[in-house]
Scaffold this motif. Structure first.
Motif, PDB file in Angstrom:
ATOM      1  N   CYS A 138     -25.819  16.125  50.290  1.00 14.33           N
ATOM      2  CA  CYS A 138     -25.760  15.898  48.846  1.00 14.33           C
ATOM      3  C   CYS A 138     -26.094  17.168  48.072  1.00 14.33           C
ATOM      4  O   CYS A 138     -25.462  17.473  47.060  1.00 14.33           O
ATOM      5  CB  CYS A 138     -26.707  14.769  48.447  1.00 14.33           C
ATOM      6  N   THR A 146     -24.491  12.824  44.476  1.00 13.02           N
ATOM      7  CA  THR A 146     -25.581  11.888  44.738  1.00 13.02           C
ATOM      8  C   THR A 146     -25.354  11.225  46.096  1.00 13.02           C
ATOM      9  O   THR A 146     -24.238  11.257  46.637  1.00 13.02           O
ATOM     10  CB  THR A 146     -25.641  10.786  43.665  1.00 13.02           C
ATOM     11  N   LEU A 147     -26.389  10.611  46.611  1.00  8.33           N
ATOM     12  CA  LEU A 147     -26.271   9.896  47.875  1.00  8.33           C
ATOM     13  C   LEU A 147     -25.268   8.752  47.745  1.00  8.33           C
ATOM     14  O   LEU A 147     -24.499   8.471  48.666  1.00  8.33           O
ATOM     15  CB  LEU A 147     -27.642   9.377  48.315  1.00  8.33           C
ATOM     16  N   ASP A 184     -22.594   8.781  45.919  1.00  8.61           N
ATOM     17  CA  ASP A 184     -21.258   9.371  46.016  1.00  8.61           C
ATOM     18  C   ASP A 184     -20.870   9.595  47.477  1.00  8.61           C
ATOM     19  O   ASP A 184     -19.715   9.424  47.843  1.00  8.61           O
ATOM     20  CB  ASP A 184     -21.193  10.715  45.284  1.00  8.61           C
ATOM     21  N   LEU A 185     -21.839   9.980  48.286  1.00  9.66           N
ATOM     22  CA  LEU A 185     -21.558  10.273  49.693  1.00  9.66           C
ATOM     23  C   LEU A 185     -21.208   9.024  50.483  1.00  9.66           C
ATOM     24  O   LEU A 185     -20.312   9.045  51.317  1.00  9.66           O
ATOM     25  CB  LEU A 185     -22.763  10.978  50.335  1.00  9.66           C
TER      26      LEU A 185
END
Length: 91
Positions: free
Chosen positions: A51, A57-58, A60-61
């Motif tokens: 990230c 952001t987490l 998004d990952l």
């Protein structure tokens, strides 16, 4: 989950090779390859490093990027448009 797909997309978006990413994370290139193929997932600390590297952001990952609008949404939108036009015409 699409974590592997997301890692691949963010990595290529930053014009990084698997080796570049592996060196930044201090893991093997084979680990990055496994993640991208969906044969494994990085541990939590590595996800946080990803990230930081990708500036995301987490959520998004790990999120599923493909979100389709439901057919009901499109149908309701069409009906509302027709009713609005009808009301304007009547007035």
């Amino acid at each position: 989950m699409n974590i592997g797909e997301n890692i691949y997309n963010y990595r290529t978006g930053k014009a990084m090779s698997q080796t570049d990413l592996a060196n930044a994370l201090e893991v093997s290139r084979q680990s990055v390859s496994k993640w991208e193929r969906g044969e494994g997932v990085p541990d939590t600390l590595v996800m946080l490093q990803l990230c930081e590297i990708f500036d995301i952001t987490l959520n998004d990952l790990v999120a599923d990027k493909i979100k389709k609008k439901s057919p009901y949404f499109l149908r309701n939108r069409f009906i509302i448009t027709i009713l609005s036009c009808l009301i304007v015409w009547l007035v």
